[in-house]
Design a protein around this motif. Structure first.
Motif, PDB file in Angstrom:
ATOM      1  N   GLU A  15       0.835  -1.205   0.000  1.00  0.00           N
ATOM      2  CA  GLU A  15       0.000   0.000   0.000  1.00  0.00           C
ATOM      3  C   GLU A  15       0.874   1.262   0.000  1.00  0.00           C
ATOM      4  OE1 GLU A  15      -3.540   1.935  -0.361  1.00  0.00           O
ATOM      5  OE2 GLU A  15      -3.225  -0.232  -0.426  1.00  0.00           O
ATOM      6  N   MET A  16       1.898   1.288   0.816  1.00  0.00           N
ATOM      7  CA  MET A  16       2.783   2.461   0.891  1.00  0.00           C
ATOM      8  C   MET A  16       3.489   2.711  -0.436  1.00  0.00           C
ATOM      9  SD  MET A  16       2.532   4.119   3.655  1.00  0.00           S
ATOM     10  CE  MET A  16       3.909   5.187   3.302  1.00  0.00           C
ATOM     11  N   TYR A  17       3.846   1.653  -1.138  1.00  0.00           N
ATOM     12  CA  TYR A  17       4.576   1.801  -2.396  1.00  0.00           C
ATOM     13  C   TYR A  17       3.716   2.370  -3.517  1.00  0.00           C
ATOM     14  CZ  TYR A  17       8.335  -0.868  -0.179  1.00  0.00           C
ATOM     15  OH  TYR A  17       9.321  -1.299   0.655  1.00  0.00           O
ATOM     16  N   LYS A  18       2.415   2.558  -3.247  1.00  0.00           N
ATOM     17  CA  LYS A  18       1.536   3.218  -4.204  1.00  0.00           C
ATOM     18  C   LYS A  18       1.640   4.746  -4.085  1.00  0.00           C
ATOM     19  CE  LYS A  18      -1.875  -0.495  -4.250  1.00  0.00           C
ATOM     20  NZ  LYS A  18      -3.250  -0.869  -3.871  1.00  0.00           N
ATOM     21  N   THR A  19       2.219   5.233  -2.993  1.00  0.00           N
ATOM     22  CA  THR A  19       2.348   6.672  -2.769  1.00  0.00           C
ATOM     23  C   THR A  19       3.629   7.176  -3.431  1.00  0.00           C
ATOM     24  OG1 THR A  19       3.518   6.396  -0.677  1.00  0.00           O
ATOM     25  CG2 THR A  19       1.115   6.488  -0.569  1.00  0.00           C
ATOM     26  N   PRO A  20       3.775   8.492  -3.624  1.00  0.00           N
ATOM     27  CA  PRO A  20       4.947   9.027  -4.319  1.00  0.00           C
ATOM     28  C   PRO A  20       6.205   9.036  -3.434  1.00  0.00           C
ATOM     29  CG  PRO A  20       3.494  10.809  -3.685  1.00  0.00           C
ATOM     30  CD  PRO A  20       2.799   9.522  -3.319  1.00  0.00           C
ATOM     31  N   ILE A  21       6.775   7.854  -3.232  1.00  0.00           N
ATOM     32  CA  ILE A  21       8.010   7.726  -2.477  1.00  0.00           C
ATOM     33  C   ILE A  21       9.042   7.031  -3.360  1.00  0.00           C
ATOM     34  CG2 ILE A  21       6.892   7.731  -0.201  1.00  0.00           C
ATOM     35  CD1 ILE A  21       7.062   4.685  -0.183  1.00  0.00           C
ATOM     36  N   LEU A  22      10.261   6.949  -2.906  1.00  0.00           N
ATOM     37  CA  LEU A  22      11.354   6.382  -3.693  1.00  0.00           C
ATOM     38  C   LEU A  22      11.036   4.989  -4.213  1.00  0.00           C
ATOM     39  CD1 LEU A  22      14.273   6.610  -4.735  1.00  0.00           C
ATOM     40  CD2 LEU A  22      15.008   5.645  -2.552  1.00  0.00           C
ATOM     41  N   GLU A  23      10.405   4.168  -3.396  1.00  0.00           N
ATOM     42  CA  GLU A  23      10.078   2.808  -3.818  1.00  0.00           C
ATOM     43  C   GLU A  23       9.177   2.797  -5.047  1.00  0.00           C
ATOM     44  OE1 GLU A  23      11.393   2.569   0.395  1.00  0.00           O
ATOM     45  OE2 GLU A  23      10.132   3.911  -0.745  1.00  0.00           O
ATOM     46  N   ASN A  24       8.371   3.851  -5.218  1.00  0.00           N
ATOM     47  CA  ASN A  24       7.546   3.998  -6.412  1.00  0.00           C
ATOM     48  C   ASN A  24       8.414   4.152  -7.655  1.00  0.00           C
ATOM     49  OD1 ASN A  24       4.845   3.847  -6.839  1.00  0.00           O
ATOM     50  ND2 ASN A  24       4.390   5.903  -6.162  1.00  0.00           N
ATOM     51  N   ASP A  65      19.581  -0.003   0.575  1.00  0.00           N
ATOM     52  CA  ASP A  65      19.073   0.595   1.813  1.00  0.00           C
ATOM     53  C   ASP A  65      17.649   0.136   2.099  1.00  0.00           C
ATOM     54  OD1 ASP A  65      19.214   2.205   4.125  1.00  0.00           O
ATOM     55  OD2 ASP A  65      18.458   3.955   3.047  1.00  0.00           O
ATOM     56  N   VAL A  66      16.821   0.065   1.064  1.00  0.00           N
ATOM     57  CA  VAL A  66      15.433  -0.369   1.253  1.00  0.00           C
ATOM     58  C   VAL A  66      15.388  -1.795   1.787  1.00  0.00           C
ATOM     59  CG1 VAL A  66      13.286  -0.973   0.059  1.00  0.00           C
ATOM     60  CG2 VAL A  66      14.409   1.205  -0.430  1.00  0.00           C
ATOM     61  N   VAL A  67      16.091  -2.724   1.129  1.00  0.00           N
ATOM     62  CA  VAL A  67      15.964  -4.125   1.554  1.00  0.00           C
ATOM     63  C   VAL A  67      16.571  -4.363   2.926  1.00  0.00           C
ATOM     64  CG1 VAL A  67      15.751  -5.035  -0.784  1.00  0.00           C
ATOM     65  CG2 VAL A  67      18.011  -4.999   0.289  1.00  0.00           C
ATOM     66  N   MET A  68      17.661  -3.682   3.236  1.00  0.00           N
ATOM     67  CA  MET A  68      18.243  -3.850   4.569  1.00  0.00           C
ATOM     68  C   MET A  68      17.341  -3.223   5.623  1.00  0.00           C
ATOM     69  SD  MET A  68      22.372  -3.436   3.976  1.00  0.00           S
ATOM     70  CE  MET A  68      22.289  -1.829   3.179  1.00  0.00           C
ATOM     71  N   GLY A  69      16.795  -2.039   5.336  1.00  0.00           N
ATOM     72  CA  GLY A  69      15.900  -1.374   6.284  1.00  0.00           C
ATOM     73  C   GLY A  69      14.629  -2.160   6.528  1.00  0.00           C
ATOM     74  N   VAL A  70      14.044  -2.702   5.469  1.00  0.00           N
ATOM     75  CA  VAL A  70      12.818  -3.479   5.636  1.00  0.00           C
ATOM     76  C   VAL A  70      13.095  -4.776   6.390  1.00  0.00           C
ATOM     77  CG1 VAL A  70      10.960  -4.705   4.424  1.00  0.00           C
ATOM     78  CG2 VAL A  70      11.633  -2.421   3.679  1.00  0.00           C
ATOM     79  N   SER A  71      14.295  -5.338   6.231  1.00  0.00           N
ATOM     80  CA  SER A  71      14.622  -6.532   7.015  1.00  0.00           C
ATOM     81  C   SER A  71      14.581  -6.212   8.510  1.00  0.00           C
ATOM     82  CB  SER A  71      15.977  -7.129   6.601  1.00  0.00           C
ATOM     83  OG  SER A  71      17.060  -6.339   7.011  1.00  0.00           O
ATOM     84  N   CYS A  72      14.972  -4.995   8.889  1.00  0.00           N
ATOM     85  CA  CYS A  72      14.885  -4.562  10.291  1.00  0.00           C
ATOM     86  C   CYS A  72      13.425  -4.395  10.707  1.00  0.00           C
ATOM     87  CB  CYS A  72      15.627  -3.248  10.494  1.00  0.00           C
ATOM     88  SG  CYS A  72      17.412  -3.329  10.238  1.00  0.00           S
TER      89      CYS A  72
END
Length: 146
Positions: A15-24, A65-72
């Motif tokens: 859901e968050m990745y639908k918003t205008p953020i870097l992951e988008n 950074d995304v994958v390491m951060g999400v692992s946390c």
């Protein structure tokens, strides 16, 4: 963390990745999620590449950074990056599909550490990374509603 909580985190991320953020911009897809470890994939497109036609180093660093951060995050922690090291080993061009894996190696109360690896379609290592994250508190459904 139980399976239900991990599934909630996966749904939250989608859901968050639908918003205008870097992951988008990156167009990352969550493939696997478990306690302390995540696996993402991404189709490389032109906008991810540098002037030479290869994936931009900043794109690869962001994915790391995304994958390491999400692992946390899968361990129920809200974190921010304090430092990160990235080793670029090989590159790929647009049209390739890459896979990124993040894994917690130290689950401290105030500092967490994680490693990341990015692979091409042939399982050749493209990037190796490591980072430290400052723990802001707990990540819970009460704090973040979808």
């Amino acid at each position: 963390m139980d399976k239900e909580k991990l599934l909630w985190i996966r749904d939250y991320l989608k859901e968050m990745y639908k918003t205008p953020i870097l992951e988008n911009f990156l167009q990352l897809e969550v493939d696997e999620i478990e306690e302390g470890k995540v696996k993402y994939s991404m189709k490389v497109i032109d906008r991810h590449c540098n002037i030479y036609g290869f994936v931009h180093g900043g794109t690869l660093a962001s994915i790391s950074d995304v994958v390491m951060g999400v692992s946390c995050l899968t361990l129920g922690k809200r974190i921010v990056t304090t430092d990160m090291g990235v080793s670029y080993i090989k590159n790929v061009s647009a049209g390739s599909t890459i896979t990124a894996i993040g894994e917690v190696i130290s689950d401290g109360k105030t500092i967490m550490r994680a490693v990341g690896r990015i692979f091409d379609e042939n399982q050749q290592l493209l990037v190796s990374s490591h980072a430290s994250y400052y723990v802001l508190g707990d990540f819970s459904e009460d704090d973040y509603k979808i």
